[in-house]
Design an enzyme around this catalytic site. Structure first.
Site, short mmCIF file in Angstrom:
data_model
loop_
_atom_site.label_atom_id
_atom_site.label_comp_id
_atom_site.label_asym_id
_atom_site.label_seq_id
_atom_site.Cartn_x
_atom_site.Cartn_y
_atom_site.Cartn_z
N SER A 95 29.35 45.06 75.44
CA SER A 95 29.64 45.86 74.25
C SER A 95 30.94 46.64 74.43
CB SER A 95 28.50 46.86 74.01
OG SER A 95 27.28 46.18 73.86
N TRP B 277 28.74 34.66 79.91
CA TRP B 277 28.10 34.36 78.63
C TRP B 277 28.92 33.43 77.75
CZ3 TRP B 277 23.58 35.84 79.71
CH2 TRP B 277 23.29 37.10 80.19
N ARG C 280 31.75 38.44 61.45
CA ARG C 280 30.31 38.73 61.62
C ARG C 280 29.41 38.12 60.54
NH1 ARG C 280 31.35 44.59 64.38
NH2 ARG C 280 31.39 43.73 66.48
N ARG D 249 -3.56 25.56 55.34
CA ARG D 249 -4.57 25.94 56.33
C ARG D 249 -5.71 26.70 55.63
NH1 ARG D 249 -7.36 25.48 61.02
NH2 ARG D 249 -7.96 27.51 61.87
N GLN E 155 -4.30 38.56 50.45
CA GLN E 155 -3.07 39.33 50.24
C GLN E 155 -2.36 39.64 51.55
OE1 GLN E 155 -3.59 42.89 47.94
NE2 GLN E 155 -3.91 41.77 46.02
N GLY F 286 -0.97 31.44 63.43
CA GLY F 286 -2.04 31.69 64.40
C GLY F 286 -1.76 31.03 65.74
N GLY F 287 -2.81 30.43 66.34
CA GLY F 287 -2.65 29.79 67.66
C GLY F 287 -1.58 28.71 67.63
N GLU G 76 27.93 38.57 69.40
CA GLU G 76 28.89 39.02 68.37
C GLU G 76 28.62 40.49 68.01
OE1 GLU G 76 31.27 36.80 67.41
OE2 GLU G 76 32.22 37.87 65.73
N GLY G 77 28.25 41.27 69.01
CA GLY G 77 27.96 42.70 68.81
C GLY G 77 26.48 42.91 68.59
C1 LIG Z 1 23.56 33.08 74.42
C2 LIG Z 1 24.80 33.94 74.42
C3 LIG Z 1 25.99 33.40 74.03
C4 LIG Z 1 27.15 34.17 74.06
N1 LIG Z 1 28.36 33.59 73.74
C5 LIG Z 1 29.50 34.28 74.00
C6 LIG Z 1 30.77 33.63 73.92
O1 LIG Z 1 30.87 32.45 73.57
N2 LIG Z 1 31.88 34.33 74.26
C7 LIG Z 1 31.82 35.64 74.65
O2 LIG Z 1 32.85 36.21 74.94
N3 LIG Z 1 30.63 36.29 74.72
C8 LIG Z 1 29.47 35.64 74.43
N4 LIG Z 1 28.25 36.28 74.53
C9 LIG Z 1 28.22 37.68 74.99
C10 LIG Z 1 27.67 38.66 73.97
O3 LIG Z 1 28.60 38.89 72.97
C11 LIG Z 1 27.24 39.93 74.75
O4 LIG Z 1 26.05 39.61 75.44
C12 LIG Z 1 27.04 41.12 73.85
O5 LIG Z 1 28.27 41.57 73.36
C13 LIG Z 1 26.34 42.28 74.56
O6 LIG Z 1 26.94 42.58 75.77
P1 LIG Z 1 26.02 42.74 77.08
O7 LIG Z 1 25.15 41.56 77.18
O8 LIG Z 1 26.90 43.05 78.24
O9 LIG Z 1 25.08 43.99 76.78
P2 LIG Z 1 25.41 45.52 77.01
O10 LIG Z 1 26.71 45.86 76.37
O11 LIG Z 1 25.24 45.86 78.45
O12 LIG Z 1 24.25 46.22 76.17
C14 LIG Z 1 22.93 46.39 76.69
C15 LIG Z 1 22.15 47.23 75.67
O13 LIG Z 1 22.75 48.54 75.54
C16 LIG Z 1 23.06 48.79 74.19
N5 LIG Z 1 24.29 49.57 74.08
C17 LIG Z 1 25.47 49.38 74.73
N6 LIG Z 1 26.38 50.29 74.36
C18 LIG Z 1 25.77 51.08 73.43
C19 LIG Z 1 26.18 52.20 72.65
N7 LIG Z 1 27.42 52.69 72.74
N8 LIG Z 1 25.30 52.75 71.80
C20 LIG Z 1 24.03 52.26 71.69
N9 LIG Z 1 23.59 51.19 72.39
C21 LIG Z 1 24.44 50.62 73.25
C22 LIG Z 1 23.23 47.40 73.56
O14 LIG Z 1 23.07 47.44 72.16
C23 LIG Z 1 22.15 46.62 74.26
O15 LIG Z 1 20.92 46.82 73.64
C24 LIG Z 1 27.08 35.53 74.46
C25 LIG Z 1 25.83 36.07 74.83
C26 LIG Z 1 24.71 35.30 74.84
C27 LIG Z 1 23.40 35.91 75.29
#
Ligand SMILES: Cc1cc2nc3c(=O)[nH]c(=O)nc-3n(C[C@H](O)[C@H](O)[C@H](O)COP(=O)(O)OP(=O)(O)OC[C@H]3O[C@@H](n4cnc5c(N)ncnc54)[C@H](O)[C@@H]3O)c2cc1C
Length: 409
Positions: A136, A162, A268, A293, A304, A365-366, A389-390
């Site tokens: 992030s 990643w 996004r 089902r 409902q 269900g199951g 993507e964030g």
């Molecule tokens: C299957 C997969 C494919 C991907 N593909 C790509 C790719 O092609 N290219 C690429 O560059 N990246 C890719 N990513 C990376 C992806 O964009 C990151 O995993 C993502 O941005 C989150 O970063 P992180 O995993 O380091 O989590 P972290 O940043 O460590 O976050 C961990 C947790 O802390 C929270 N957090 C962090 N900072 C804050 C804040 N300031 N306030 C509140 N909460 C916060 C986050 O929301 C999260 O819940 C991919 C990831 C996956 C899992």
């Protein structure tokens, strides 16, 4: 500027139906197999290349559609088929957009064809930005690019993680630090051409969902790329860095940060559309199941408790699509994202996909808990949308900052 419309035109409907046919006939039947194999579905990508879905032409056509609905419509249909396989098909497009947006005409012409290969020899591309300590927090990026003036080469060192298609890509687009004083304004993007010594794949991740999509670390050890591989060129980079230094000196960093946001706001909604596709797929399976089902002598939808869940699922999916289409239309027509509408669409659609797929599992269900039915896979797949993507938290942060003008933490 195109008027905002919720109605696809005849040409778009034709493309949608064609994509839906491919998703239903080719992608969906292959989904369970590639999920189990946890490998890139090369034969399906090749099939997509043969019919023209896996190509720059197709992607560019949707990307430049003035209504803004081309990309979300395409993403929704392909991801309706299966998220893991669809990501294998569109992952290259995501890397190609980086080159389309920032590259010179020569770079676009040289590298994008090499990202796709051709129908007889398909290739993929990867976009490598995230790092083990910079997810992030993109500004913490450590991968360095140093210019070797004597040889007109850039030398890349660092570890990316990643990366979708990382290590198996023909062309990698790598974001690296060129000026560590400037935070994310000191980053630049580089093409790493096929077979560049010094680039290697690190660990390949075993994942919870989208298992047909390859995700791996990419290690750069003195990887040298020609000067011409800097996206946009050296002159443009030097100008941009000089402007950023001036602004930083004048204490005008906030404006720089806001300007950078526009790119993400525009990309996004595409991820939101993927989430809509997965959510819709699970909802359709659940609706069908609930109508057929029987328990207590009547279809379970006669309760409902079940029917209202389906009503809520469909309402959220339609609302998500509307947010996605609005943001895509804004992006294509250069509208200002004054309320972070792109982030809004991704946040709502991804949370919707997680919730709707969980509801679908419950309604089955199951059976919903087994791999005999696709909702189990869809539920695992949906978890990615609130992460990449964030994350959802980062989307909320962006929206809240945009609304308030304050640097909320
Ligand atoms: C299957 C997969 C494919 C991907 N593909 C790509 C790719 O092609 N290219 C690429 O560059 N990246 C890719 N990513 C990376 C992806 O964009 C990151 O995993 C993502 O941005 C989150 O970063 P992180 O995993 O380091 O989590 P972290 O940043 O460590 O976050 C961990 C947790 O802390 C929270 N957090 C962090 N900072 C804050 C804040 N300031 N306030 C509140 N909460 C916060 C986050 O929301 C999260 O819940 C991919 C990831 C996956 C899992």
């Amino acid at each position: 500027m195109a008027e905002f419309t919720m109605e696809l035109n005849d040409e778009q409907k034709e493309v949608r139906d064609w994509l839906h046919g491919f998703a239903a006939d080719v992608i969906r039947p292959a989904a369970a197999e590639w999920d189990e194999r946890e490998e890139t579905p090369w034969p399906v990508i090749q099939e997509a290349a043969k019919v023209g879905i896996y190509s720059l032409d197709f992607y560019a056509q949707q990307y430049f559609d003035p209504t803004g609905l081309g990309i979300p419509m395409a993403m929704e249909e392909l991801f309706w088929g299966d998220a893991g396989i669809a990501l294998s098909i569109v992952g290259t497009g995501l890397a190609a957009v980086g080159v389309l947006a920032n590259g010179t005409e020569e770079q676009i012409g040289t590298w994008i064809p090499q990202m796709y290969g051709d129908a007889n020899d398909v290739k993929v591309a990867a976009f490598c930005s995230s790092e083990p300590d910079a997810g992030s927090d993109v500004a913490s990026m450590r991968t360095r690019a140093v210019y070797d003036e004597a040889k007109d080469e850039w030398v890349l060192n660092g570890t990316k993680t990643w990366a979708t298609n990382g290590g198996i890509a023909n062309v990698h687009v790598v974001v690296a630090v060129v000026d560590s004083e400037l935070g994310s304004k000191g980053h630049a993007s580089f093409i790493v051409p096929p077979n560049t010594p010094g680039l290697s794949q690190g660990q390949k991740f075993k994942k919870h969902g989208i298992r047909a999509s390859h995700t791996a670390e990419v290690v750069l050890e003195n990887a040298r790329v020609p000067g011409s591989c800097l996206l946009g060129g050296k002159e443009k980079l030097d100008e941009r860095l000089a402007r950023a230094r001036e602004r930083a000196k004048a204490g005008n960093g906030e404006r720089v940060k806001n300007a950078a946001m526009a790119t993400f706001e525009a990309s996004r909604p595409a991820v939101g559309a993927m989430a809509v596709g997965t959510a819709r797929a699970a909802y359709e399976v659940a609706l069908d199941y609930a109508m057929t089902r029987e328990q207590f002598g009547r279809p379970i939808i006669d309760n409902q408790g079940v029917a209202f869940q389906l009503a809520d699922m469909r309402t959220s999916i339609d609302a998500a699509r509307l947010l996605v289409w609005r943001a895509s239309w804004m992006a294509v027509n250069g509208k200002q994202f004054t309320a972070a509408e792109g982030s809004m669409s991704k946040l709502f659609a991804s949370e919707t996909a997680k919730k709707v797929t969980a509801q679908a599992v419950q309604i089955l269900g199951g059976n919903g808990y087994t791999r005999e039915y696709p909702v189990e896979r869809m539920h695992r797949d949906a978890a990615i949308y609130t992460i990449f993507e964030g994350t959802s938290e980062i989307q909320r942060l962006v929206i809240a900052r945009t609304l308030s003008g304050m640097s909320i933490r």
